[in-house]
Design a protein around this motif. Structure first.
Motif: not given
Length: 549
Positions: A103-105, A98-99, A131, A134-135, A101
């Protein structure tokens, strides 16, 4: 109930059960006891040393139903569900999959909401270095001003790949690679409780092969128990790990040491017929050379139990240290080439040939020691490096055919240092003395200054002063005085001599070289080729004609 692998069955559930990371455990326990709770923790280290294990224990300490403490109860729903990976307020994320951005948001969208049942909502991001930039940027804002109910745990094998803006906002804990003795003792106690019979040497093999990783050790242990039919025998473990070739590697190094090409290649053929992987064989050879070098440098130190101590001692005695270093460099370079080689056997044979053929022929032990000392010292300082060129020239000056014979002739003819009133006489006296290695090189870069009353001074250039240790001076003085037929007083003086045997030899060679180059330029045939074909003379390929006997 299905079988549970040892790595999961014996995973530590409290700080006390974790081995080998006391510097981290003590810090975490004290912080929890004092209530000094940070919002972001970074655990770094090689695989299988306990990064995610410590994170899970810390998560239980935060959310245990008995309250925040350094000792989780391991009985409440929060503790048990965290261990099983089902606790709703403990979210594990694999950054490798889950690299992006997005996924992170998606992950951070839930940060403002309070935890469901626990005191804290905890995010564990494994392999966080995977990551994207951007993440990381999306995560940074939350790390700067996190809600009070949020804790971030990060785990990584490559902390250097994490932006410093993230690192500066975390408490950083670097987990150490564990020594093989600690791993061996740990799995020994475990096997006692598992009621598995084992040999101590088999545990040593597994602990060394694990290379500092407890998880790797437990995985190898599972495999070895199955391979051995429920028991751990040394021979079976060696066979499973591919380390049965170690006796052959020792034999191989013995062939190399005596420059036995046929024996080395025959053993290589035998290893090939056995089906062994030459990558593994070369790795074992590198490990053996490393242990031999350590034994030579530190005779009393304890070595890893990969090879028999008797074999190590014997090799350390029989092979010169500089040869071991050379073998190691050859093996290491060719190990890297294995990745691009189309024929592993061919590359391995070429490694053996390189080790045998590119090492000087054996010399007497004392001369080897002098040469090794000289070469080592020549690399230590800039002053010695400047003397390297003159030493090389000195080595080109031919030795007398028999030093013993020359000494006898000198004594019979009443040869004396006080008669050495020329560079040529001084060189002949040096050759008659039998000096070798660094001592000979020093004298050939010096000049005698004869004074009255049988007092003689050896003038030596200051730039090779570092070679003239107290022991070296004593060797030179004792050797030269012993040859002399008169009572003389000999001393050293560090000043630039007017001329030395090396300088004279170099001057004569330069004159010969200039004469040879001039002869080439004036040769009518060469001039004709230049005129008709536009040929050019490459001067550095011109060599003086050697005198015929």
């Amino acid at each position: 109930m299905s079988y549970q692998v040892l790595a999961r069955k014996w995973r530590p559930r409290t700080f006390e059960e974790v081995i080998g990371q006391q510097h981290i455990i003590q810090t975490l326990q004290n912080a929890l006891s004092l209530g000094r709770l940070h919002h972001a923790y970074l655990f770094s280290g090689t695989r299988g040393v306990g990064k995610t294990t410590l994170a899970r224990i810390l998560a239980k300490c935060f959310n245990c139903e008995k309250g925040v403490s350094a000792i989780p109860c391991n009985k409440c729903n929060a503790c048990q569900q965290t261990d099983s990976g089902h606790y709703v307020d403990f979210i594990e994320v694999d950054a490798a999959s889950r690299t992006g951005v997005e996924n992170m948001r998606e992950l951070l969208d839930n940060v403002p909401y309070a935890p469901n049942t626990g005191s804290y909502k905890i995010y564990l991001i494994d392999e966080v270095h995977m990551l994207s930039i951007s993440s990381f940027n999306a995560l940074l804002k939350t790390l700067e001003e996190p809600p009070g109910h949020i804790k971030f745990f990060f785990a990584t094998t490559h902390p250097q790949k994490i932006p410093v803006t993230i690192l500066s906002r975390c408490l950083q804990f670097n987990l150490l690679r564990l020594p093989h003795t600690l791993i061996r003792d740990y799995i020994s106690k475990m096997l006692d409780q598992e009621h598995v019979d084992f040999e101590k040497e088999a545990l040593d093999e597994i602990a060394v092969a694990a290379d500092g990783s407890v998880r790797d050790a437990l995985s190898l242990l599972d495999q070895a128990i199955s391979y051995g039919g429920g028991t751990l025998k040394s021979d079976a473990v060696k066979e499973m790990l591919g380390s049965t070739c170690r006796s052959q590697v020792v034999e191989l190094l013995n062939h190399i040491a005596v420059q036995d090409i046929s024996g080395a290649i025959a053993l290589s053929d035998e290893i090939y017929q056995s089906g062994a992987d030459f990558n593994d064989v070369l790795r074992e050879l590198i490990a053996l050379l490393h242990l031999v070098a350590l034994r030579q440098a530190l005779p009393t130190n304890e070595l890893l139990p990969q090879f028999d101590e008797t074999d190590i001692d014997k090799l350390a005695t029989n092979i010169a240290p500089q040869d071991i270093q050379l073998y190691y460099q050859f093996a290491l370079a060719n190990k890297r080439d294995m990745a691009i080689a189309s024929d592993y056997k061919g590359l391995f044979d070429m490694t053996l040939l390189k080790m045998i053929c590119f090492v000087p022929m054996s010399q007497p032990a004392s001369h080897q020691a002098q040469t090794y000392l000289s070469n080592t010292m020549l690399r230590t300082t800039e002053a010695i490096c400047s003397a390297d060129k003159t030493t090389d020239i000195a080595n080109q000056i031919p030795d007398a055919e028999n030093n013993k014979q020359s000494t006898a002739v000198a004594k019979n003819s009443g040869h004396s240092l006080t008669d050495c009133n020329s560079v040529e006489a001084w060189q002949q006296y040096i050759e008659a003395s039998g000096l070798a290695g660094a001592a000979r090189g020093i004298c050939l870069n010096s000049l005698l200054a004869i004074q009255a009353d049988n007092r003689v001074t050896i003038e030596i250039a200051p730039d090779i002063k570092d070679l003239c240790t107290k022991e070296m001076e004593e060797e030179i003085l004792n050797t030269l005085v012993k040859l002399d037929d008169k009572d003389i007083q000999l001393a050293f003086k560090y000043t630039e001599p007017e001329v030395t045997p090396v300088a004279e030899y170099d001057r004569i060679n330069r004159e010969k070289q200039c004469s040879a180059e001039q002869s080439i330029k004036e040769d009518p045939h060469v001039q004709a080729l230049q005129k008709k074909l536009g040929a050019q003379i490459i001067m550095n390929t011109t060599k003086p004609r050697e005198a015929k006997n």
